[in-house]
Design an enzyme around this catalytic site. Structure first.
Site: not given
Length: 576
Positions: A63-65
């Site tokens: 998921n998130d960078p």
């Protein structure tokens, strides 16, 4: 990221509906704890729908960078990753490096739960490069009491340009939620910036009741932090602010700025990821450094009806200053639109959108975005079309490229706006308008655009198109849609939305430009030179690999001309 959000291993989008009066995306969560550690053998990874030039690991969930940065000539990307399964769980900070933002090599995980201050999770955060070229990571840890605390990590060896090893000092956490902060909604610190006083600042996302908060903290040494009396900014009735990002942009030109730049000739951007809607919103405004307050310019709504980086599958974004090329680069997570069990079956879930350069529109009301220039190196075989007329109901196939893996740039023109349909001022939600008036609903000026990932007989396709309306006082409204409604013949388990955004553009030239990157299960579009962007995840059943087709089309009564079209087959990048 939100605890309930990520205990649910996938958003079940089939129950998502938009409320026209407030623009809220309502979604249902499902928890699959039995799938969190279901390891997948790489030899069984399904290639169908897997992207070829977007960033993703070889297998499992991302998921998130996190913490993107440029250090000693090398780009680093950290990201939330489950090393044990294709759904959310067991989250670590995975780490990859690149010299061109397109081809990537994996490195050992940078951060994993190992200390009391992060034993229940190493969640999102940012990287800051301190004076002397010393990178520091600040991230959210989940402690034994499930409180969200902010921690500090540094490279074990600064002479290693790959930054393979990171150390988490025992003096963590460096920011502990005090009695005035909701410890279950306190996460995702921003890149730090340094003021004229010498103090560092960072912002941490939170909420107070239903008010979204960007808490401001100050420090002289990046270790001891004190919460400011007032938040940098807050907005009522917006809910939890995740993954805040705060940075300067120059008033003119495309160059980027170091995060610590402020003063004359600069605007500031505050972006927040709204947990209630699952979208990234931003405003452009002024940073009052003497008061440590951010004041939006009021050129766009400050909330659910505000500007978005992207009007599709795009969340938890993060920018960084690329000192090598003097630009600001944006990363964003594109999640899946199928079910958790589908993800387990295919062995992977989630990709990162193509990194984008961002700069201030000359109108100073919004940002412009464009794929980083390095992606052009993947262009291969090219075909062109010029001065092609498209009458109502006409579509023309683009032959000679790999339509499942392509880059398309096209400029459309029209001779008159007289046939534009009337615009209803109650149409505040572009997605609802696109859902009612899709690509097959004949209009006046539009719909016209591209049919991507189309099957041979057009029973399956993903259209990306414009439609122009006439509003009051001879003004016009441009709608950009990326409609997944007909993207797959599969009917169960898929979220197939009609994503859309309004494009604030001058139509005096009677031209509209569109660029679309197509990558098997990804259709990433940039309308009006990057004024509106839409990322769609799609799962064709027929239009796959060599059976995918690409068309230009027009379903409006106004004659449309394809002034210029260039389309390239895209080579595969080397990713992890």
């Amino acid at each position: 990221m939100n605890f309930l959000r990520f205990l649910s291993l996938l958003l079940v989008f089939s129950s998502l509906s938009f409320l026209l009066n407030n623009g809220v995306a309502q979604s249902r969560h499902e928890i699959y704890p039995e799938l969190q550690s279901l390891r997948v053998d790489t030899s069984f990874i399904r290639p169908l729908h897997r992207t070829r030039f977007h960033f993703q690991p070889r297998r499992h969930w991302i998921n998130d960078p996190n913490g993107p940065m440029y250090f000693k000539g090398i780009y680093h990307l950290f990201y939330q990753y489950n090393p044990k399964g294709a759904v959310w769980g067991n989250i670590v900070w995975a780490h990859s490096f690149s010299r061109d933002l397109i081809n990537w090599k994996a490195l050992p995980h940078a951060l994993s739960p190992s200390k009391p201050f992060d034993i229940n999770g190493c969640w999102s955060g940012s990287a800051t490069i301190l004076p002397g070229g010393r990178p520091v990571i600040m991230y959210t840890g989940i402690d034994p009491h499930n409180r969200q605390v902010q921690n500090y990590a540094v490279p074990a060896n600064l002479s290693d340009p790959y930054l393979r090893d990171w150390v988490k000092p025992d003096f963590n956490p460096v920011v502990d939620p005090d009695s005035g902060v909701n410890a279950s909604a306190f996460r995702d610190p921003t890149t730090g910036w340094r003021g004229k006083s010498g103090h560092w600042r960072t912002v941490i996302g939170s909420r107070r009741g239903s008010r979204g908060m960007a808490y401001l903290y100050r420090s002289r040494d990046f270790v001891k932090w004190t919460r400011a009396k007032h938040p940098l900014h807050s907005v009522a009735n917006t809910g939890m602010w995740e993954c805040p990002d705060f940075y300067p942009v120059p008033l003119t030109g495309k160059r980027g700025l170091d995060t610590s730049v402020s003063g004359g000739g600069v605007k500031h951007v505050l972006k927040v990821s709204l947990d209630l809607t699952r979208y990234d919103y931003y405003t452009v405004g002024k940073y009052l450094e003497n008061k440590d307050r951010y004041v939006p310019d009021n050129t766009s709504p400050d909330g659910w009806l505000g500007l978005r980086y992207d009007y599709g599958n795009y969340y938890a974004s993060k920018t960084f200053y690329d000192a090598g090329k003097k630009r600001r680069v944006l990363w964003g997570w594109a999640n899946e639109s199928d079910t958790a069990r589908d993800d387990v079956a295919k062995g992977w879930a989630g990709i990162q959108a193509i990194p984008r350069t961002v700069w201030l529109d000359p109108n100073r009301k919004q940002l412009l975005q464009w794929p980083v220039e390095e992606v052009n190196r993947l262009r291969g075989m090219k075909v062109e079309m010029t001065n092609r007329k498209l009458a109502k109901g006409q579509h023309v196939e683009i032959h000679g490229i790999s339509a499942a893996q392509a880059d398309v740039e096209v400029t459309f023109s029209f001779s008159s706006l007289d046939k534009a349909e009337p615009f209803d001022p109650r149409w505040v939600d572009a997605q609802s308008v696109c859902g009612r008036l899709g690509s097959t609903a004949q209009g006046g000026v539009g719909p016209f655009g591209l049919l991507t990932l189309a099957s041979k007989h057009l029973d399956e396709f993903t259209p990306v198109f414009f439609r122009i309306f006439k509003a009051h006082h001879n003004k016009h409204v441009v709608l950009l849609c990326s409609d997944a409604t007909s993207s797959s013949l599969r009917t169960k388990g898929l979220y197939k939305p009609s994503f859309a955004g309004f494009v604030d553009i001058d139509l005096s030239s009677k031209k509209l430009a569109l660029r679309t990157l197509i990558d098997h299960s990804m259709v990433e579009s940039f309308g009006g030179g990057g004024k509106a962007c839409i990322t769609s995840r799609v799962y064709p059943t027929k239009a796959v690999f060599g059976n995918a087709h690409l068309h230009v089309f027009n379903n409006g009564s106004e004659l449309i001309t394809v002034d210029n079209l260039s389309a390239w087959s895209m080579k595969s990048a080397r990713v992890n």
